[in-house]
Design a protein around this motif. Sequence first.
Motif, mmCIF file in Angstrom:
data_model
loop_
_atom_site.group_PDB
_atom_site.id
_atom_site.type_symbol
_atom_site.label_atom_id
_atom_site.label_comp_id
_atom_site.label_asym_id
_atom_site.label_seq_id
_atom_site.Cartn_x
_atom_site.Cartn_y
_atom_site.Cartn_z
ATOM 1 N N TYR A 134 -3.702 -27.837 12.395
ATOM 2 C CA TYR A 134 -3.454 -27.339 13.747
ATOM 3 C C TYR A 134 -3.072 -25.866 13.692
ATOM 4 O O TYR A 134 -3.513 -25.068 14.535
ATOM 5 N N PHE A 152 4.091 -36.911 17.201
ATOM 6 C CA PHE A 152 3.086 -35.910 17.579
ATOM 7 C C PHE A 152 3.176 -35.582 19.071
ATOM 8 O O PHE A 152 3.194 -34.419 19.475
ATOM 9 N N THR A 154 -7.255 -36.511 11.537
ATOM 10 C CA THR A 154 -6.361 -36.433 10.383
ATOM 11 C C THR A 154 -6.016 -37.830 9.881
ATOM 12 O O THR A 154 -6.046 -38.096 8.672
ATOM 13 N N TYR A 183 -5.952 -34.617 15.693
ATOM 14 C CA TYR A 183 -4.877 -35.514 15.262
ATOM 15 C C TYR A 183 -5.424 -36.836 14.738
ATOM 16 O O TYR A 183 -5.092 -37.279 13.631
ATOM 17 N N TYR A 210 -1.699 -32.758 9.459
ATOM 18 C CA TYR A 210 -2.137 -32.419 10.819
ATOM 19 C C TYR A 210 -1.627 -31.044 11.220
ATOM 20 O O TYR A 210 -2.390 -30.217 11.753
ATOM 21 N N ASP A 211 -0.350 -30.764 10.971
ATOM 22 C CA ASP A 211 0.232 -29.500 11.410
ATOM 23 C C ASP A 211 -0.403 -28.319 10.686
ATOM 24 O O ASP A 211 -0.535 -27.230 11.264
ATOM 25 N N TRP A 226 2.260 -41.101 16.041
ATOM 26 C CA TRP A 226 1.720 -40.754 17.365
ATOM 27 C C TRP A 226 2.848 -40.343 18.305
ATOM 28 O O TRP A 226 2.737 -39.352 19.035
#
Length: 266
Positions: free
Chosen positions: A114, A191, A168, A165, A110-111, A188
């Motif tokens: 992002y 995040f 992903t 998110y 995810y990062d 979650w």
Amino acid sequence: MDQIPASLLASYNWQQSLIAAVAIIAITMVLRALGTALVPTFRESARINKASYIEKMQRPTYAANQAWNRKWGMFFWVVIFAAIVPFAISTELHSIGRVLRDCVIILLVYDFFYYLVHRFLFHDSGYFKGPLMWVHAVHHRQHNPCRGDSSFIHPIEVAGGLGLYVGTILGLSFVLGAFSVPTVVITWIAFSEINQHNHDLWPTDKFPYKYLNTMSVMHHNHHAHFTGGNFATISLLYDWMFGTLDYGKGYGKVVHARPKREKVEA
């Protein structure tokens, strides 16, 4: 063709998704309550950020944006846990080792995406101007953000951020298999809390809070100028890898001094 609906229905685990949603809300509330009650530094941070948020809420445009996000944030939450997460969550309880592995992979993947979205769509990347700079400019009106500013964003960015998110999680479920409830809950909360903390006005850089201070300072460096670096949100790993660490003087410059910020006042 008649088997497709049955196949989809078989993988639609709404009970586990509901459990995960409730657990996320409950655990987050408990952790925040315990943190402010038992840890003076967290309590002071909550006080400072609340004071700043209350002051900003006196501005009509700021209050209107926050009201919109409260309204539609709940709608997006329902859509995510009713229509997306059920297809990515498992009825099985996985081993601690697998849960840890899955959590690390989800947050790293995810990062990474992002970072790319943030740098190349929301900012002038140095190669071209991001097509959604006008969207992200709303968030960057806050040059010295507080915790509440994590949700001061354009509606498109709200949908895009949450979509990235949960997308992903859904995408990785096709590769790694459906994730257990603890994995969805842990990632979650991580995040959400990490993203909010990055906007915190943080009162100390002493041990054992040096890392929390660094993450807050580095994100405030990003907010101070629309041309700043530090594009990732979960960690500084990808900014380090791609040369976009920003210690307050822009990225692409070698600055060895440890990042610091003046003492925060309410």
